[in-house]
Design a protein around this motif. Structure first.
Motif, PDB file in Angstrom:
ATOM      1  N   VAL A 296       6.880  17.404   7.147  1.00 23.92           N
ATOM      2  CA  VAL A 296       5.872  16.387   6.852  1.00 23.92           C
ATOM      3  C   VAL A 296       5.351  16.577   5.433  1.00 23.92           C
ATOM      4  N   THR A 297       5.425  15.521   4.628  1.00 23.15           N
ATOM      5  CA  THR A 297       4.937  15.589   3.250  1.00 23.15           C
ATOM      6  C   THR A 297       3.678  14.762   3.020  1.00 23.15           C
ATOM      7  N   TRP A 298       3.395  13.809   3.927  1.00 24.92           N
ATOM      8  CA  TRP A 298       2.232  12.943   3.722  1.00 24.92           C
ATOM      9  C   TRP A 298       1.908  12.250   5.033  1.00 24.92           C
ATOM     10  N   VAL A 299       0.609  12.021   5.298  1.00 27.81           N
ATOM     11  CA  VAL A 299       0.160  11.304   6.491  1.00 27.81           C
ATOM     12  C   VAL A 299      -0.859  10.262   6.054  1.00 27.81           C
ATOM     13  N   GLY A 300      -0.727   9.043   6.581  1.00 26.41           N
ATOM     14  CA  GLY A 300      -1.666   7.991   6.260  1.00 26.41           C
ATOM     15  C   GLY A 300      -2.002   7.163   7.492  1.00 26.41           C
ATOM     16  N   LYS A 301      -2.987   6.284   7.349  1.00 23.59           N
ATOM     17  CA  LYS A 301      -3.355   5.394   8.450  1.00 23.59           C
ATOM     18  C   LYS A 301      -3.698   4.023   7.888  1.00 23.59           C
ATOM     19  N   ASP A 302      -3.467   2.990   8.720  1.00 27.49           N
ATOM     20  CA  ASP A 302      -3.790   1.637   8.276  1.00 27.49           C
ATOM     21  C   ASP A 302      -5.229   1.290   8.654  1.00 27.49           C
ATOM     22  N   ARG A 303      -5.620   0.046   8.442  1.00 24.22           N
ATOM     23  CA  ARG A 303      -7.005  -0.348   8.678  1.00 24.22           C
ATOM     24  C   ARG A 303      -7.391  -0.263  10.147  1.00 24.22           C
ATOM     25  N   ALA A 304      -6.395  -0.376  11.035  1.00 28.29           N
ATOM     26  CA  ALA A 304      -6.668  -0.284  12.477  1.00 28.29           C
ATOM     27  C   ALA A 304      -6.580   1.153  12.981  1.00 28.29           C
ATOM     28  N   GLY A 305      -6.281   2.110  12.099  1.00 25.70           N
ATOM     29  CA  GLY A 305      -6.206   3.511  12.495  1.00 25.70           C
ATOM     30  C   GLY A 305      -4.833   3.958  12.939  1.00 25.70           C
ATOM     31  N   ARG A 306      -3.811   3.096  12.838  1.00 26.80           N
ATOM     32  CA  ARG A 306      -2.458   3.494  13.225  1.00 26.80           C
ATOM     33  C   ARG A 306      -1.894   4.446  12.177  1.00 26.80           C
TER      34      ARG A 306
ATOM     35  N   ARG B 159       2.691   0.856   1.623  1.00 26.17           N
ATOM     36  CA  ARG B 159       2.083   2.191   1.616  1.00 26.17           C
ATOM     37  C   ARG B 159       0.770   2.216   0.852  1.00 26.17           C
ATOM     38  N   GLN B 160       0.648   1.365  -0.166  1.00 29.65           N
ATOM     39  CA  GLN B 160      -0.596   1.328  -0.937  1.00 29.65           C
ATOM     40  C   GLN B 160      -1.779   0.844  -0.099  1.00 29.65           C
ATOM     41  N   THR B 161      -1.491   0.188   1.024  1.00 31.80           N
ATOM     42  CA  THR B 161      -2.584  -0.284   1.898  1.00 31.80           C
ATOM     43  C   THR B 161      -3.045   0.794   2.871  1.00 31.80           C
ATOM     44  N   LEU B 162      -2.341   1.919   2.923  1.00 34.04           N
ATOM     45  CA  LEU B 162      -2.677   2.993   3.858  1.00 34.04           C
ATOM     46  C   LEU B 162      -3.637   3.984   3.220  1.00 34.04           C
ATOM     47  N   THR B 163      -4.488   4.563   4.042  1.00 31.87           N
ATOM     48  CA  THR B 163      -5.440   5.579   3.594  1.00 31.87           C
ATOM     49  C   THR B 163      -4.906   6.964   3.944  1.00 31.87           C
ATOM     50  N   PRO B 164      -4.854   7.893   2.977  1.00 31.33           N
ATOM     51  CA  PRO B 164      -4.351   9.237   3.304  1.00 31.33           C
ATOM     52  C   PRO B 164      -5.203   9.921   4.362  1.00 31.33           C
ATOM     53  N   VAL B 165      -4.541  10.656   5.229  1.00 29.42           N
ATOM     54  CA  VAL B 165      -5.210  11.478   6.246  1.00 29.42           C
ATOM     55  C   VAL B 165      -5.071  12.927   5.794  1.00 29.42           C
TER      56      VAL B 165
ATOM     57  N   GLY C 245       4.581  -5.000   7.877  1.00 35.02           N
ATOM     58  CA  GLY C 245       3.755  -6.201   7.830  1.00 35.02           C
ATOM     59  C   GLY C 245       2.742  -6.126   6.704  1.00 35.02           C
ATOM     60  N   LEU C 246       2.778  -7.107   5.818  1.00 38.12           N
ATOM     61  CA  LEU C 246       1.862  -7.150   4.670  1.00 38.12           C
ATOM     62  C   LEU C 246       0.873  -8.291   4.894  1.00 38.12           C
TER      63      LEU C 246
END
Length: 364
Positions: free
Chosen positions: A305-315, A259-265, A361-362
């Motif tokens: 929904v309490t939180w939304v994030g995305k990975d480096r590829a936008g998923r 989760r630390q690798t995800l960017t909040p939306v 996947g890390l």
């Protein structure tokens, strides 16, 4: 309930129930309750009987299975038989006006035709014949097949039988002349698998961005479905290169590190995403209008929904507050590609926490 176009209603069995005539001093006898379709006076107070009791308080007991003809002999008239989807409040009002042995025509709430026709019309208005001709051609072929099936159902649909009579018959299928002409013309176009595969990629993106709920999104979803059906044998790499929903529990150091690798939306980006089909597909496994009308799953999940994030590829990943039933940990719904995710490499580790029900996947 009967199935549209069926011919074996004479062989249906009906669950019979017998009214329990009087309640004991200790209260009604345990057992089934006969719901809204039956009302009978029950004297809770002998001096002031209730003239219109709640049907759910009328005690009944099972009496076995009966053929329609057996019940008709007892009640001296045929049993009213409804087709699945036809028993609407408006239809019940018409039955009361026409009488229980009359068969009348109502707007079609039984067959697939109205929804198929409306989505084809929406696809045409959206510009699909020009922008995605292979998809529109497949939708047209699908619509014509549905039309033929429904017309065949009307040809075989019975209205009377041994002990039963049909209450409401769906209206025969119709559609605007210009839509029919467009559909028949498109259906004759030759199939181009390479063009269809290219269209599938674009339509998936268009569908993801469409509003939910909405007829446009449903039309685009159908276009994706029929193109997939066309291509899955000859071009499986195009069909199965799609994003799917995966739900995992959020507890444990592995998931927390991921989760630390995800960017909040947040903010305007989240506001734009929330009404889309892409976001709805993260919230529920079934976002169809029928499912939403019956269960309201998407609307219910939106509130959790309490939180939304995305990975480096936008998923995207959505976190829900836990419901306390299956786990005390929050749940995560995440977008996963069916192939190797973008950004994964030889350094990527697939891992999971012992108590988690899914992997992440890390990547170093």
């Amino acid at each position: 309930m009967g199935i549209f176009g069926g011919s074996n209603y004479d062989y249906y069995n009906f669950d019979g129930y017998r009214l329990v005539p009087e309640a004991s001093p200790a209260g009604p006898k345990p057992g089934h309750r006969l719901l809204s379709f039956l009302k009978a006076p029950v004297d809770d107070d002998e001096e002031f009987p209730d003239p219109d009791p709640d049907p759910d308080t009328v005690p009944v007991e099972p009496a076995g299975l009966y053929d329609p003809s057996e019940i008709a002999r007892v009640i001296s008239r045929p049993i009213p038989m409804w087709l699945t989807g036809s028993c609407t409040p408006a239809a019940v009002q018409r039955m009361e006006a026409f009488g229980q042995e009359a068969t009348f025509t109502i707007p079609d709430t039984t067959t697939d035709w109205p929804a198929v026709r409306d989505k084809l019309q929406e696809a045409r208005a959206w510009g699909m014949p020009e922008s995605h001709p292979q998809a529109f051609a497949q939708l047209a072929r699908d619509a014509l097949a549905t039309l033929a099936e429904v017309r065949q159902g009307h040809a075989t649909q019975r209205e009377r039988g041994d002990g039963w009579c049909l209450v409401a018959r769906p209206a025969r299928p119709d559609w605007p002349i210009d839509l029919e002409q467009a559909a028949r013309s498109a259906a004759e176009a030759p199939v181009d698998l390479q063009a269809a595969a290219a269209e599938l990629v674009g339509l998936r993106q268009e569908e993801a961005e469409a509003r939910h709920p909405g007829t446009t999104g449903e039309a685009l979803s159908d276009a994706v479905r029929v193109l997939g059906s066309l291509l899955y044998r000859q071009r499986p790499e195009a069909v199965f290169d799609a994003t799917v929903r995966k739900v995992i529990t959020a507890g444990g150091p592995v998931v927390e590190q991921w989760r630390q690798t995800l960017t909040p939306v947040e903010g305007d980006e989240l506001k734009r995403l929330r009404p889309t089909r892409r976001f709805a597909q993260l919230l529920a496994s079934d976002i169809s209008p029928t499912s939403e009308a019956e269960f309201g799953t998407v609307a219910e999940a939106q509130a959790k929904v309490t939180w939304v994030g995305k990975d480096r590829a936008g998923r995207l990943t959505v976190e829900f507050a836990h419901d306390g039933r299956d786990s005390t940990e929050p749940l995560l719904a995440t977008e996963r590609p069916t192939g190797q995710p973008e950004g994964w490499n030889d350094s990527t580790v697939i891992a999971a926490d012992p108590a988690s029900n899914g992997t992440v996947g890390l990547t170093a």
